[in-house]
Design a protein around this motif. Structure first.
Motif, PDB file in Angstrom:
ATOM      1  N   GLN A 131       8.930   8.713  29.569  1.00 24.42           N
ATOM      2  CA  GLN A 131       9.782   8.838  28.380  1.00 24.42           C
ATOM      3  C   GLN A 131       9.935   7.492  27.689  1.00 24.42           C
ATOM      4  O   GLN A 131       9.877   7.396  26.462  1.00 24.42           O
ATOM      5  CB  GLN A 131      11.158   9.389  28.768  1.00 24.42           C
ATOM      6  N   SER A 134       6.370   6.555  26.126  1.00 28.96           N
ATOM      7  CA  SER A 134       5.955   7.234  24.904  1.00 28.96           C
ATOM      8  C   SER A 134       6.841   6.810  23.738  1.00 28.96           C
ATOM      9  O   SER A 134       6.381   6.752  22.603  1.00 28.96           O
ATOM     10  CB  SER A 134       5.948   8.752  25.085  1.00 28.96           C
ATOM     11  N   ILE A 138       5.260   4.745  20.255  1.00 25.36           N
ATOM     12  CA  ILE A 138       5.348   5.032  18.825  1.00 25.36           C
ATOM     13  C   ILE A 138       6.128   3.943  18.099  1.00 25.36           C
ATOM     14  O   ILE A 138       6.500   4.106  16.951  1.00 25.36           O
ATOM     15  CB  ILE A 138       5.933   6.428  18.508  1.00 25.36           C
ATOM     16  N   MET A 140       9.064   2.246  19.022  1.00 23.07           N
ATOM     17  CA  MET A 140      10.517   2.064  19.127  1.00 23.07           C
ATOM     18  C   MET A 140      10.833   0.788  19.900  1.00 23.07           C
ATOM     19  O   MET A 140      10.152   0.464  20.877  1.00 23.07           O
ATOM     20  CB  MET A 140      11.139   3.246  19.866  1.00 23.07           C
ATOM     21  N   HIS A 251       6.364  15.598  35.596  1.00 24.42           N
ATOM     22  CA  HIS A 251       6.681  14.345  34.928  1.00 24.42           C
ATOM     23  C   HIS A 251       6.762  13.159  35.881  1.00 24.42           C
ATOM     24  O   HIS A 251       7.139  12.081  35.493  1.00 24.42           O
ATOM     25  CB  HIS A 251       8.000  14.461  34.167  1.00 24.42           C
TER      26      HIS A 251
ATOM     27  N   LEU B  91       6.277  14.292  26.364  1.00 28.08           N
ATOM     28  CA  LEU B  91       7.085  14.728  25.221  1.00 28.08           C
ATOM     29  C   LEU B  91       8.536  14.353  25.491  1.00 28.08           C
ATOM     30  O   LEU B  91       8.978  14.360  26.638  1.00 28.08           O
ATOM     31  CB  LEU B  91       6.978  16.243  25.036  1.00 28.08           C
ATOM     32  N   GLY B 104      10.058   9.446  15.538  1.00 27.78           N
ATOM     33  CA  GLY B 104       9.403   8.153  15.317  1.00 27.78           C
ATOM     34  C   GLY B 104       9.273   7.828  13.840  1.00 27.78           C
ATOM     35  O   GLY B 104       9.517   6.702  13.411  1.00 27.78           O
ATOM     36  N   ARG B 152       2.336  14.448  17.596  1.00 27.25           N
ATOM     37  CA  ARG B 152       3.353  13.393  17.514  1.00 27.25           C
ATOM     38  C   ARG B 152       2.703  12.048  17.191  1.00 27.25           C
ATOM     39  O   ARG B 152       3.189  11.309  16.330  1.00 27.25           O
ATOM     40  CB  ARG B 152       4.103  13.291  18.840  1.00 27.25           C
ATOM     41  N   MET B 156       2.516   9.588  13.066  1.00 24.68           N
ATOM     42  CA  MET B 156       2.779   8.188  12.718  1.00 24.68           C
ATOM     43  C   MET B 156       1.663   7.635  11.829  1.00 24.68           C
ATOM     44  O   MET B 156       1.714   6.496  11.399  1.00 24.68           O
ATOM     45  CB  MET B 156       2.902   7.335  13.991  1.00 24.68           C
TER      46      MET B 156
END
Lengths: 255, 244
Positions: A131, A134, A138, A140, A251, B91, B104, B152, B156
């Motif tokens: 978590q 990912s 992107i 963050m 996960h 995810l 994002g 996803r 971006m």
């Protein structure tokens, strides 16, 4: 006869008991909420990745040290003693005459904050590493990752532990009677001081405490059910707030 | 051809264990590159070093003429230019499908919500998941999760897509749907860097195949050359084992 005395005490003193219970509840609620916020903030700060060198690293190290010292100190001393030190100490050292209610909320908050930050840390650790990755992938930053991805999952995970802390607070506010907070224990002592029926008076207090804690427990259980069920989040590690089912392995971190 | 990302003398060690040794490598615009090699050869680490999920021990990563490993470089802005697809999908558990694709865009790229949703729908459509916008991650199958993860990353609008063994965690019957999506993307001219164990897929879609072993690039070239006429003994051995 005890039974008659209990009825007698209740009919004569019910406003005092009610005010006391109300005060207990109020201090516990505010203290738990502020404590939870403190815990979340410390959780975010504690998990900031350490810069490799420079001023920022030094600053972060100092902040982490101060926060750790805070946690260890307040977890390692009794709340009753903290109450005395803070309430009388603030008057002596800074000449501040603290309002008793504010002092009570302050003490419960920072005490809860120390415990909650450990609970939050456990909650953050138990969120799957993927978590974080990912979210970072992107673009963050740490704060965004925490706010939009990690903490929403942490809050769900730590809800049982927070409820537990709330119940503890309801009971532990009794020690605040030492600084004269008019919560349930203080009120009960006043009542029993007048009628000298200690057993009957404290039996009433006992029932009131139990009603409060049990009601909170039931309420929180319903809240947990209403939030998305545990199958929504898969955890790793053996923490008390862990909610993963054993078959939920997809996960897990692969090493 | 224009280089999107260029890697020079990249090395990575975990403790004393050297995982990547002096890697020189580049991805060109519009190119589909597949990285193959046995487990532990360093191909996933290479991919993770490129988007700095692992911090390289040495070397340079050049993007837009700048060295990303420079201290002053904004790695968050750089990462938005790389779309990453993970083996384990990853995810966001607290978001539904559409929000996975918009969070994002809204929070990092500062797009407006409506615009972000439009972009997200567009790419969910590309991967065939536009029917599932309100589904939670847990309600999806592995293949569906991975397709959402691809959407996803695409939302971006990155310069290059990185795929880290995207089908390795999937049940066999779901591998096909993900590979089909990736083939479509490859045809559309997207720049892709794919770490994979799917040799048939690599043969079919890639413009260039890179074979890695023990932390070095042993051989690279067009797929026909690598698969039919490999120059190195190690490549031949690996292909013999995997292709049969």
């Amino acid at each position: 006869m005890s039974y008659e005395w209990i009825v007698n005490i209740l009919t004569n003193n019910w406003p005092m008991f009610l005010r006391g219970a109300g005060m207990t509840l109020l201090i516990s609620i505010i203290g738990t909420i502020i404590g939870a916020v403190i815990g979340l903030v410390i959780g975010i700060v504690h998990t900031i990745p350490m810069p490799e060198r420079g001023f920022k690293k030094l600053l972060l190290k100092i902040i982490n040290f101060v926060l750790s010292a805070y946690i260890e100190f307040f977890r390692g001393t009794p709340m009753m003693v903290q109450a005395m030190v803070i309430f009388y100490g603030s008057a002596l050292a800074f000449g501040i005459d603290m309002d008793v209610f504010l002092a009570a909320v302050f003490i419960v908050s920072i005490n809860t904050g120390a415990y909650m930050s450990e609970i939050v840390r456990g909650g953050i650790v138990s969120v799957d590493k993927g978590q974080f990755e990912s979210a970072q992938a992107i673009g963050m930053n740490h704060f965004q990752t925490m706010m939009h991805v990690v903490l929403p999952q942490v809050i769900r995970n730590i809800l049982p532990a927070t409820g537990n802390q709330f119940v503890i607070n309801i009971k532990d506010t009794a020690v605040l009677s030492v600084i004269g907070v008019t919560e349930l224990f203080f009120q009960t002592r006043t009542v029993s001081g007048n009628n000298f029926r200690y057993f009957e008076s404290f039996f009433v207090a006992c029932v009131l405490y139990f009603i409060m804690t049990f009601a909170i427990t039931l309420l929180l259980r319903r809240l947990e059910k209403r939030m998305d069920g545990p199958e929504n989040y898969s955890m790793i590690g053996g923490l008390p707030m862990q909610v993963a089912k054993p078959e939920d392995t997809e996960h897990k971190i692969k090493i | 051809m224009e280089k999107v990302i260029e890697i020079q003398h990249l090395s990575k060690s975990f403790g004393t264990h050297e995982v990547l040794k002096d890697i020189d490598f580049a991805v060109h615009k519009g190119e589909v590159v597949c990285v193959i090699g046995s487990s532990g050869s360093g191909k996933s680490t290479l991919l993770r070093c490129i988007n700095l999920l692992e911090k390289p021990s040495g070397g340079q990563i050049i993007y837009n003429g700048e060295n990303i490993l420079d201290d002053r470089h904004d790695i968050h802005a750089y990462r938005t230019k790389l779309g990453m697809v993970f083996q384990q999908f990853n995810l966001f558990n607290n978001h539904n499908v559409i929000n996975n694709c918009t969070v994002g865009q809204v929070k990092v790229l500062k797009r407006r919500r409506e615009e972000a949703e439009k972009v997200a729908i567009k790419y969910l459509n590309v991967v065939g998941m536009d029917q599932y916008v309100n589904a939670k991650a847990r309600q999806l199958s592995g293949g569906q999760k991975q397709r959402v993860a691809i959407a996803r990353a695409l939302s971006m609008e990155p310069d290059v897509m990185l795929f880290d063994e995207p089908t390795s965690a999937l049940d066999p019957e779901m591998v096909g749907e993900v590979l089909r999506v990736m083939k479509d993307l490859a045809k559309s001219g997207l720049t892709m860097l794919i770490v994979t164990h799917e040799m048939e897929f690599a043969k079919e879609v890639s413009d260039r195949v890179v074979f890695m072993d023990k932390g070095v690039i042993v051989e690279e070239g067009p797929p026909e050359q690598i698969f039919n006429n490999p120059a190195h003994e190690r490549t031949r051995e690996f292909l013999k084992r995997t292709l049969k």
